[in-house]
Scaffold this active site. Structure first.
Site, mmCIF file in Angstrom:
data_model
loop_
_atom_site.group_PDB
_atom_site.id
_atom_site.type_symbol
_atom_site.label_atom_id
_atom_site.label_comp_id
_atom_site.label_asym_id
_atom_site.label_seq_id
_atom_site.Cartn_x
_atom_site.Cartn_y
_atom_site.Cartn_z
ATOM 1 N N GLY A 50 -10.026 39.436 -11.325
ATOM 2 C CA GLY A 50 -8.909 40.273 -10.870
ATOM 3 C C GLY A 50 -8.233 39.796 -9.590
ATOM 4 O O GLY A 50 -7.948 38.595 -9.425
ATOM 5 N N ILE A 51 -7.973 40.735 -8.705
ATOM 6 C CA ILE A 51 -7.220 40.448 -7.475
ATOM 7 C C ILE A 51 -8.004 39.482 -6.575
ATOM 8 O O ILE A 51 -7.427 38.595 -5.945
ATOM 9 C CB ILE A 51 -6.904 41.772 -6.739
ATOM 10 C CG1 ILE A 51 -5.983 42.646 -7.613
ATOM 11 C CG2 ILE A 51 -6.274 41.503 -5.389
ATOM 12 C CD1 ILE A 51 -5.921 44.120 -7.189
ATOM 13 N N ASP A 92 -24.283 41.560 -4.656
ATOM 14 C CA ASP A 92 -23.925 42.939 -4.975
ATOM 15 C C ASP A 92 -23.710 43.652 -3.641
ATOM 16 O O ASP A 92 -24.654 43.770 -2.842
ATOM 17 C CB ASP A 92 -25.073 43.575 -5.775
ATOM 18 C CG ASP A 92 -24.784 45.008 -6.185
ATOM 19 O OD1 ASP A 92 -24.032 45.702 -5.464
ATOM 20 O OD2 ASP A 92 -25.335 45.442 -7.209
ATOM 21 N N VAL A 93 -22.492 44.112 -3.383
ATOM 22 C CA VAL A 93 -22.175 44.658 -2.049
ATOM 23 C C VAL A 93 -22.896 45.967 -1.747
ATOM 24 O O VAL A 93 -22.902 46.415 -0.600
ATOM 25 C CB VAL A 93 -20.648 44.833 -1.844
ATOM 26 C CG1 VAL A 93 -19.922 43.502 -1.890
ATOM 27 C CG2 VAL A 93 -20.053 45.854 -2.804
ATOM 28 N N TYR A 109 -13.545 58.106 -7.153
ATOM 29 C CA TYR A 109 -12.743 56.936 -6.771
ATOM 30 C C TYR A 109 -11.779 57.308 -5.637
ATOM 31 O O TYR A 109 -11.674 56.583 -4.640
ATOM 32 C CB TYR A 109 -11.974 56.430 -7.996
ATOM 33 C CG TYR A 109 -11.218 55.142 -7.762
ATOM 34 C CD1 TYR A 109 -11.868 53.919 -7.787
ATOM 35 C CD2 TYR A 109 -9.846 55.151 -7.534
ATOM 36 C CE1 TYR A 109 -11.176 52.728 -7.591
ATOM 37 C CE2 TYR A 109 -9.149 53.970 -7.334
ATOM 38 C CZ TYR A 109 -9.815 52.760 -7.363
ATOM 39 O OH TYR A 109 -9.123 51.584 -7.157
ATOM 40 N N LYS A 152 -11.711 55.718 -1.838
ATOM 41 C CA LYS A 152 -10.567 54.979 -1.283
ATOM 42 C C LYS A 152 -9.964 55.710 -0.079
ATOM 43 O O LYS A 152 -9.480 55.077 0.867
ATOM 44 C CB LYS A 152 -9.519 54.732 -2.368
ATOM 45 C CG LYS A 152 -10.024 53.827 -3.505
ATOM 46 C CD LYS A 152 -10.478 52.458 -2.994
ATOM 47 C CE LYS A 152 -10.835 51.497 -4.115
ATOM 48 N NZ LYS A 152 -11.242 50.165 -3.624
ATOM 49 N N VAL A 207 -2.433 47.698 -11.335
ATOM 50 C CA VAL A 207 -2.322 46.244 -11.439
ATOM 51 C C VAL A 207 -2.986 45.795 -12.736
ATOM 52 O O VAL A 207 -4.001 46.365 -13.155
ATOM 53 C CB VAL A 207 -3.004 45.569 -10.222
ATOM 54 C CG1 VAL A 207 -2.884 44.052 -10.313
ATOM 55 C CG2 VAL A 207 -2.405 46.079 -8.919
ATOM 56 N N THR A 239 -5.334 44.106 -14.310
ATOM 57 C CA THR A 239 -6.640 43.421 -14.196
ATOM 58 C C THR A 239 -7.606 44.129 -15.141
ATOM 59 O O THR A 239 -7.262 45.133 -15.777
ATOM 60 C CB THR A 239 -7.209 43.526 -12.766
ATOM 61 O OG1 THR A 239 -7.494 44.913 -12.498
ATOM 62 C CG2 THR A 239 -6.262 42.991 -11.722
#
Ligand code: NAI
Length: 244
Positions: free
Chosen positions: A20-21, A57-58, A149, A153, A182, A184
């Site tokens: 993706g991005i 993995d964050v 989500y 954010k 977007v 993706t």
């Protein structure tokens, strides 16, 4: 220094750069002459031209620390980091389990916190640095069935602004990019569903989905010296969604 966006030689870490991005940012940055380190999920590969790649993995704080240390060592320092790692859950409040909530917050909000904490000593020692986080239009305005989500954010917007104040004390910057829809993998299911697709597009004054490169170049601007006087900003790249 020219005011143009020049990232030649920029030592850049992209976390979540396997798709993706993030993948767009890696490709654009390497093509523009940056030295790029990338972390991906273990099942993803990195773009060929990168100087360094490691899985990370964050949500795992010690894995993030190890990845940041290894990337800084491989690049011989670090000028900027872009954190694109993220997941979307299309669930309203009644259908969001504790596990759903915890997973989205862990990836989208706690992950970037882990990255900021691991980078802080490097930026402090250098007296410089630019961290670019990923918010969303859904962090700025409401969105149907995006409970966890949207909260994650919205949290990024607050984290960005408060980190910007902390990091300014030693000359480093923190900003976020807030994309609209977007094209993706993240939006693949929604784009394939005629009802959701129509609803998404009707909300975009420009009448189309964004392309990953159109968002990645905004992240690269925030990573670059060209944005040296920009910090604590959430840069909206949404085809006009939030203008309405
Ligand atoms: P994508 O799904 O194409 O890529 C997300 C990347 O994050 C994938 O490579 C995935 O493996 C990685 N990732 C997921 N969980 C991870 C974890 N625990 N640790 C490390 N990496 C992990 O999504 P896209 O569109 O490139 O999203 C990038 C960022 O932009 C995300 O933060 C997303 O929330 C945000 N965004 C995307 C929008 C869109 O319409 N695509 C709209 C608004 C924001």
């Amino acid at each position: 220094m020219s005011g143009l966006v020049d990232i030649t030689g920029l030592k850049l870490l992209v976390m979540g750069g396997g798709a993706g991005i993030g993948l767009s940012a890696v490709r654009m940055a390497t093509a523009a002459g940056a030295e790029v380190a990338v972390t991906t999920m273990p099942d993803e590969t990195a773009a060929e031209q990168v100087a360094f790649h490691t899985p990370c993995d964050v949500t795992d704080a010690s894995a993030v620390s190890a990845a940041v240390e290894a990337a800084v060592a491989a690049l011989g320092g670090i000028d900027a980091a872009i954190v694109t790692a993220g997941i979307f859950e299309h669930r309203g409040v009644a259908e969001t389990s504790d596990a759903d909530w915890a997973r989205v917050i862990a990836v989208n909000l706690t992950g970037p916190f882990h990255v900021a904490r691991a980078l802080e000593p490097h930026f402090r020692a250098a007296g410089a640095g630019s961290l670019v986080l990923f918010s969303s239009q859904v962090g700025l305005v409401g969105h149907r069935r995006a409970t966890a989500y949207a909260a994650s954010k919205g949290g990024i917007n607050g984290l960005t602004r408060t980190l910007a104040i902390e990091f300014a004390a030693f000359g480093a910057r923190v900003n976020a990019v807030a994309p609209g829809p977007v094209e993706t993998g993240m939006t693949a299911v929604a784009r394939a569903d005629p009802v959701r697709r129509r609803a998404l597009l009707e909300a975009v004054p420009l009448g189309r989905f964004g392309q990953p490169d159109e968002v990645a170049c905004a992240a690269l601007y925030l990573a670059a010296p060209a944005s040296a006087f920009v910090t604590g900003h959430v840069l909206v790249i949404d085809g006009g969604v939030t203008a309405i």
